[in-house]
Design a protein around this motif. Sequence first.
Motif, mmCIF file in Angstrom:
data_model
loop_
_atom_site.group_PDB
_atom_site.id
_atom_site.type_symbol
_atom_site.label_atom_id
_atom_site.label_comp_id
_atom_site.label_asym_id
_atom_site.label_seq_id
_atom_site.Cartn_x
_atom_site.Cartn_y
_atom_site.Cartn_z
ATOM 1 N N PRO A 58 47.928 73.381 3.660
ATOM 2 C CA PRO A 58 47.513 74.463 4.812
ATOM 3 C C PRO A 58 48.915 75.140 5.235
ATOM 4 N N MET A 59 49.991 74.905 5.290
ATOM 5 C CA MET A 59 51.024 75.591 5.599
ATOM 6 C C MET A 59 51.451 76.611 4.641
ATOM 7 N N GLN A 60 51.048 76.328 3.301
ATOM 8 C CA GLN A 60 51.341 77.242 2.263
ATOM 9 C C GLN A 60 50.220 78.472 2.346
ATOM 10 N N ASN A 61 49.040 77.668 2.608
ATOM 11 C CA ASN A 61 47.859 78.871 2.895
ATOM 12 C C ASN A 61 48.231 80.113 4.030
ATOM 13 N N PHE A 62 48.872 79.126 5.032
ATOM 14 C CA PHE A 62 49.202 80.004 6.264
ATOM 15 C C PHE A 62 50.323 81.235 5.880
ATOM 16 N N VAL A 63 51.168 80.776 4.836
ATOM 17 C CA VAL A 63 52.181 81.731 4.447
ATOM 18 C C VAL A 63 51.648 82.815 3.804
ATOM 19 N N ASN A 64 50.699 82.443 2.590
ATOM 20 C CA ASN A 64 49.852 83.358 1.896
ATOM 21 C C ASN A 64 48.915 84.304 2.919
ATOM 22 N N ALA A 65 48.525 84.090 3.704
ATOM 23 C CA ALA A 65 47.553 84.502 4.614
ATOM 24 C C ALA A 65 48.516 85.693 5.371
ATOM 25 N N VAL A 66 49.622 85.256 5.710
ATOM 26 C CA VAL A 66 50.301 86.237 6.683
ATOM 27 C C VAL A 66 50.992 87.610 5.626
ATOM 28 N N CYS A 67 51.144 87.060 4.433
ATOM 29 C CA CYS A 67 51.740 88.000 3.419
ATOM 30 C C CYS A 67 50.663 88.728 3.000
ATOM 31 N N PHE A 99 60.900 96.580 2.822
ATOM 32 C CA PHE A 99 62.056 95.865 3.671
ATOM 33 C C PHE A 99 61.368 94.881 4.633
ATOM 34 N N LEU A 100 60.283 95.072 5.530
ATOM 35 C CA LEU A 100 59.589 94.258 6.397
ATOM 36 C C LEU A 100 58.965 92.932 5.638
ATOM 37 N N ALA A 101 58.525 93.168 4.253
ATOM 38 C CA ALA A 101 58.108 91.973 3.633
ATOM 39 C C ALA A 101 59.480 90.796 3.562
ATOM 40 N N VAL A 102 60.461 91.405 3.189
ATOM 41 C CA VAL A 102 61.711 90.681 3.023
ATOM 42 C C VAL A 102 61.848 90.001 4.533
ATOM 43 N N ILE A 103 61.898 90.539 5.724
ATOM 44 C CA ILE A 103 62.059 90.097 6.778
ATOM 45 C C ILE A 103 60.988 89.176 7.172
ATOM 46 N N HIS A 104 59.393 89.516 6.869
ATOM 47 C CA HIS A 104 58.527 88.325 6.985
ATOM 48 C C HIS A 104 58.991 87.031 6.192
ATOM 49 N N GLY A 105 59.397 87.108 4.949
ATOM 50 C CA GLY A 105 59.585 86.208 4.102
ATOM 51 C C GLY A 105 60.702 85.256 4.874
ATOM 52 N N LEU A 106 61.773 85.858 5.092
ATOM 53 C CA LEU A 106 62.657 84.992 5.712
ATOM 54 C C LEU A 106 62.423 84.279 6.874
ATOM 55 N N VAL A 107 61.854 84.949 7.756
ATOM 56 C CA VAL A 107 61.159 84.318 9.063
ATOM 57 C C VAL A 107 60.052 83.139 8.712
ATOM 58 N N MET A 108 59.173 83.316 7.673
ATOM 59 C CA MET A 108 58.308 82.434 7.359
ATOM 60 C C MET A 108 59.245 81.337 6.615
ATOM 61 N N THR A 109 60.185 81.603 5.922
ATOM 62 C CA THR A 109 60.981 80.422 5.210
ATOM 63 C C THR A 109 61.299 79.587 6.301
ATOM 64 N N ALA A 110 62.029 80.210 7.238
ATOM 65 C CA ALA A 110 62.894 79.505 8.185
ATOM 66 C C ALA A 110 61.594 78.765 9.184
ATOM 67 N N GLY A 111 60.879 79.489 9.665
ATOM 68 C CA GLY A 111 59.918 79.027 10.547
ATOM 69 C C GLY A 111 58.929 77.664 10.099
ATOM 70 N N CYS A 112 58.780 77.850 8.732
ATOM 71 C CA CYS A 112 57.952 76.954 7.976
ATOM 72 C C CYS A 112 58.857 75.501 7.723
ATOM 73 N N ILE A 113 60.202 75.925 7.406
ATOM 74 C CA ILE A 113 60.894 74.578 7.203
ATOM 75 C C ILE A 113 61.382 73.868 8.445
ATOM 76 N N PHE A 141 58.854 76.562 0.492
ATOM 77 C CA PHE A 141 58.908 77.467 1.389
ATOM 78 C C PHE A 141 60.094 78.272 1.067
ATOM 79 N N ALA A 142 61.026 77.725 0.142
ATOM 80 C CA ALA A 142 62.439 78.477 -0.095
ATOM 81 C C ALA A 142 62.108 79.698 -0.883
ATOM 82 N N PHE A 143 60.806 79.730 -1.447
ATOM 83 C CA PHE A 143 60.518 80.843 -2.220
ATOM 84 C C PHE A 143 59.290 81.871 -1.583
ATOM 85 N N SER A 144 59.456 81.603 -0.052
ATOM 86 C CA SER A 144 58.406 82.229 0.771
ATOM 87 C C SER A 144 58.857 83.990 0.721
#
Length: 160
Positions: A58-67, A99-113, A141-144
Motif C-alpha cells: 500500500p505504501m508503494q501504491n501511495f508513492v506511485n499515486a503521488v508521482c 526539478f520538482l519530481a526530484v524533490i518529490h522523490g527525495l521527500v517520498m524516499t525519506a518520508g516512507c522510510i 523506497f530507495a528508488f522513489s
Amino acid sequence: MTYGRIVYERTGDFAAHRFYGLPAVVSMIVNSLYNIVDSLFVAMISEQAMTAVSLVFPMQNFVNAVCIGFGVGLNAIISICLGAGQKGTADVAATHGVFLAVIHGLVMTAGCIWAVPSFLRAFTQDAGLIDLGLRYAVIVFAFSTILSVDLVYEKMFQAV
C-alpha cells in the motif's frame, strides 16, 4: 505540424487513439507485472516474506499515486501551454516539473522510510515480519526518486 497531428489526420480516430494509448497501457502492464513477479519470487523465500511484501505494497501504491498525480498535472500544464502556442512557457513548466519530481522523490524516499516501521506495527507485532518488511521497504523506497522522475517524464511525453 506535429507528428501526432499527422498520425491523427492520416489514420483517423481509432488508430490515433491506439497510437496514443499504447505507451500508457504498456507502462501500466510493466508496473503490474513488476509487482506480480516480485511477489512470485518473494513467495519462494517464505510465507512470512510474502506477507511482508504485501504489507509494504500500500505504501508503494501511495508513492506511485503521488508521482502519477504530479505527472498528470504537469502534463495538463504543458498541453495547455502548447495548445496556446506558448512553447517557452511549456519548456519552463517541463524544467520545473523535472526539478520538482526530484524533490518529490527525495521527500517520498525519506518520508516512507521514516514512516514504514509505524505502518508495519499497525498491522502486526511479529518482530520477524516487521524486520523483513523494513528490509524490503528500504530497498523499494530507495528508488522513489528514480520512480518519480520516470513517471513525470512519461507523463510529459504524453503531453507533446
